[in-house]
Design an enzyme around this catalytic site. Structure first.
Site, PDB file in Angstrom:
ATOM      1  N   CYS A 132       0.823  -1.210   0.000  1.00 18.49           N
ATOM      2  CA  CYS A 132       0.000   0.000   0.000  1.00 18.49           C
ATOM      3  C   CYS A 132       0.857   1.260   0.000  1.00 18.49           C
ATOM      4  O   CYS A 132       1.352   1.686   1.046  1.00 18.49           O
ATOM      5  CB  CYS A 132      -0.922  -0.013   1.228  1.00 18.49           C
ATOM      6  SG  CYS A 132      -1.889   1.495   1.356  1.00 18.49           S
ATOM      7  N   CYS A 135      -0.381   4.149   2.154  1.00 22.18           N
ATOM      8  CA  CYS A 135      -0.208   3.960   3.598  1.00 22.18           C
ATOM      9  C   CYS A 135       1.247   4.196   3.989  1.00 22.18           C
ATOM     10  O   CYS A 135       1.519   4.781   5.040  1.00 22.18           O
ATOM     11  CB  CYS A 135      -0.557   2.535   4.027  1.00 22.18           C
ATOM     12  SG  CYS A 135      -2.036   1.872   3.294  1.00 22.18           S
ATOM     13  N   ASP A 136       2.185   3.724   3.184  1.00 19.84           N
ATOM     14  CA  ASP A 136       3.584   3.640   3.628  1.00 19.84           C
ATOM     15  C   ASP A 136       4.573   4.501   2.848  1.00 19.84           C
ATOM     16  O   ASP A 136       5.731   4.608   3.238  1.00 19.84           O
ATOM     17  CB  ASP A 136       4.046   2.170   3.562  1.00 19.84           C
ATOM     18  CG  ASP A 136       3.174   1.272   4.422  1.00 19.84           C
ATOM     19  OD1 ASP A 136       2.734   1.746   5.485  1.00 19.84           O
ATOM     20  OD2 ASP A 136       2.912   0.133   4.032  1.00 19.84           O
TER      21      ASP A 136
END
Ligand code: NAP
Length: 308
Positions: A132, A135-136
Site C-alpha cells: 500500500c 499507507c507507507d
C-alpha cells in the site's frame, strides 16, 4: 432478525446499504478492520463518474458511508468469523462470539493484495515491504524503491511513490505492461521511474529493514542485486471468500459465482463487488453491482413474503 445483512464496506457494500435502506429494509452493514475497503488505500480517484476533478479514495468512501447512514443503515464493526447458509434465516457469527440472524445476505467482502510468496517478504512486511503506497510511501523520502508488477495498480503505486522516492524501479515479469495506456504513458514519462523487464524478484534482502532485492532476468537467467529501502508489491488481488467456501459456489479462481444478476448458488444470498468480479474490478462496477444486490434482495424478500 434482520431483513438484510451486508458484509463489507467498500463501494459495493455501501451502495447496497444505500439502496436497501431507501427500500425501508433497515440493513445492517458489518465493516471489518479496514472500513471503506481498497479505496481507502488509494489516492486520487479520477475515473469515478460525477467527480470531474477527481476525488481522494478515502473521501469518496466517507461520503458513501455518510449517505448510507443518512437513510438508516446500521453499522457494526467486527469480523464475521463464521456463516451458516444451509438454512434460512442465515446465521452469522461476529468475532467468534456474537451471533445474528438474517433473512438475506449480501456478500461484498472484496479482494486482498496478493504477495509474491517469498519467506523474507513475509518477514519484512511492515519493515520495508508493503502492498500500500498511500499507507507507507511517506516513510521513504529520498530513498530508492522497487515496485513489483505491470498492471494499473503497479503503475499507480509507482507514480505516487515518486513523490517521495529519489529513484524507483518497476520490476515486471514480461516485456509489456498490462496497465492502461494512460497510466503506462504517465509512468514512462516520469523521470524517476526505470523499468526492469522480463524480471522477477527472487529474494528480499535485509536483516531488520529492507536493504535490497535479488532479481532474476528470465531471458538471460542472470541474477543481480539491486539496493533499495522499500519493496512495494502490486501484483493483483485475491477474492476474500475463505469464509464461504463449501457454502456458496465459487469459480476456479475462488470468486463467488453469480447468476441472474447478483444471485449466488444459495437462495437469499447475493454477492457484489470484487468478491464476484475478476474482470472489471472498478469502484464504479462494484457500486453498480451493490445496487443490483440490494434490488435483488428486496425482490427476494417480497417473493418470500407473498408465497409464505
Ligand atoms: P492486474 O491487472 O491483475 O495486474 C497484476 C500484474 O502483476 C500483472 O502485470 C502481472 O503480470 C503481475 N503479476 C501477477 N502475479 C505475479 C507474480 N507472482 N510475480 C510477478 N508479477 C506478477 O492487477 P492490478 O494492477 O491490481 O489491477 C486489478 C484491476 O483493478 C484491473 O482491472 C485494473 O484495471 C484495476 N485498477 C484500475 C486502476 C485505475 O483505473 N486507476 C487502478 C488500479 C487497479 P502479467 O502482466 O505478466 O500477468
Amino acid at each position: 432478525m434482520h431483513n438484510v445483512v451486508i458484509i463489507g464496506s467498500g463501494p459495493a457494500g455501501l451502495t447496497a446499504a444505500i439502496y436497501a435502506a431507501r427500500a425501508n429494509l433497515s440493513p445492517l452493514l458489518i465493516e471489518g478492520g479496514q472500513s471503506g475497503g481498497q479505496l481507502t488505500t488509494t489516492t486520487d480517484v479520477e475515473n469515478y463518474p460525477g467527480f470531474a476533478r477527481g476525488i481522494m479514495g478515502p473521501e469518496l468512501m466517507k461520503e458513501m458511508r455518510t449517505q448510507a447512514e443518512r437513510f438508516g443503515t446500521e453499522f457494526l464493526t467486527g469480523d464475521v468469523t463464521a456463516v451458516e447458509l444451509a438454512q434460512r434465516p442465515f446465521t452469522l457469527t461476529i468475532n467468534a462470539e456474537q451471533t445474528l440472524q438474517t433473512k438475506t445476505l449480501i456478500i461484498a467482502t472484496g479482494a486482498s493484495a496478493i504477495q509474491i510468496g517469498l519467506k523474507n517478504e513475509a518477514r519484512l512486511t511492515g519493515h520495508g515491504v508493503s502492498t500500500c503506497a498511500t499507507c507507507d510511501g511517506f516513510f521513504f523520502k529520498n530513498k530508492e524503491l522497487i515496485v513489483v508488477g505491470g498492471g494499473d495498480s503497479a503503475m499507480e503505486e509507482a507514480i505516487f511513490l515518486t513523490k517521495f522516492a529519489s529513484k524507483l524501479t518497476v520490476v515486471h515479469r514480461r516485456d509489456k505492461l498490462r496497465a492502461s495506456k494512460v497510466l503506462q504513458d504517465r509512468a514512462m514519462k516520469n523521470e524517476k521511474i526505470t523499468f526492469l523487464w522480463n524480471s522477477t524478484v527472487e529474494d528480499i534482502l535485509g536483516a531488520d529493514l529492507v536493504a535490497g532485492v535479488r532479481i532474476k532476468n528470465l531471458v538471460t537467467g542472470k541474477v543481480s542485486e539491486v539496493a533499495c529501502a522499500g519493496v512495494f508489491v502490486a501484483i493483483g488481488h485475491r477474492p476474500n471468500t475463505a469464509l464461504f467456501k463449501g457454502q456458496v459456489t465459487l469459480d476456479a479462481k475462488g470468486y463467488i459465482r453469480t447468476t441472474e444478476g447478483s444471485a449466488t448458488s444459495v437462495h437469499g444470498v447475493f454477492a457484489a463487488g470484487d468478491v464476484q468480479d475478476s474482470v472489471y474490478r472498478q469502484a464504479v462496477t462494484a457500486a453498480g453491482s451493490g445496487c443490483m444486490a440490494a434490488i435483488d434482495a428486496e425482490r427476494f424478500l417480497e417473493t418470500v413474503q407473498r408465497t409464505a
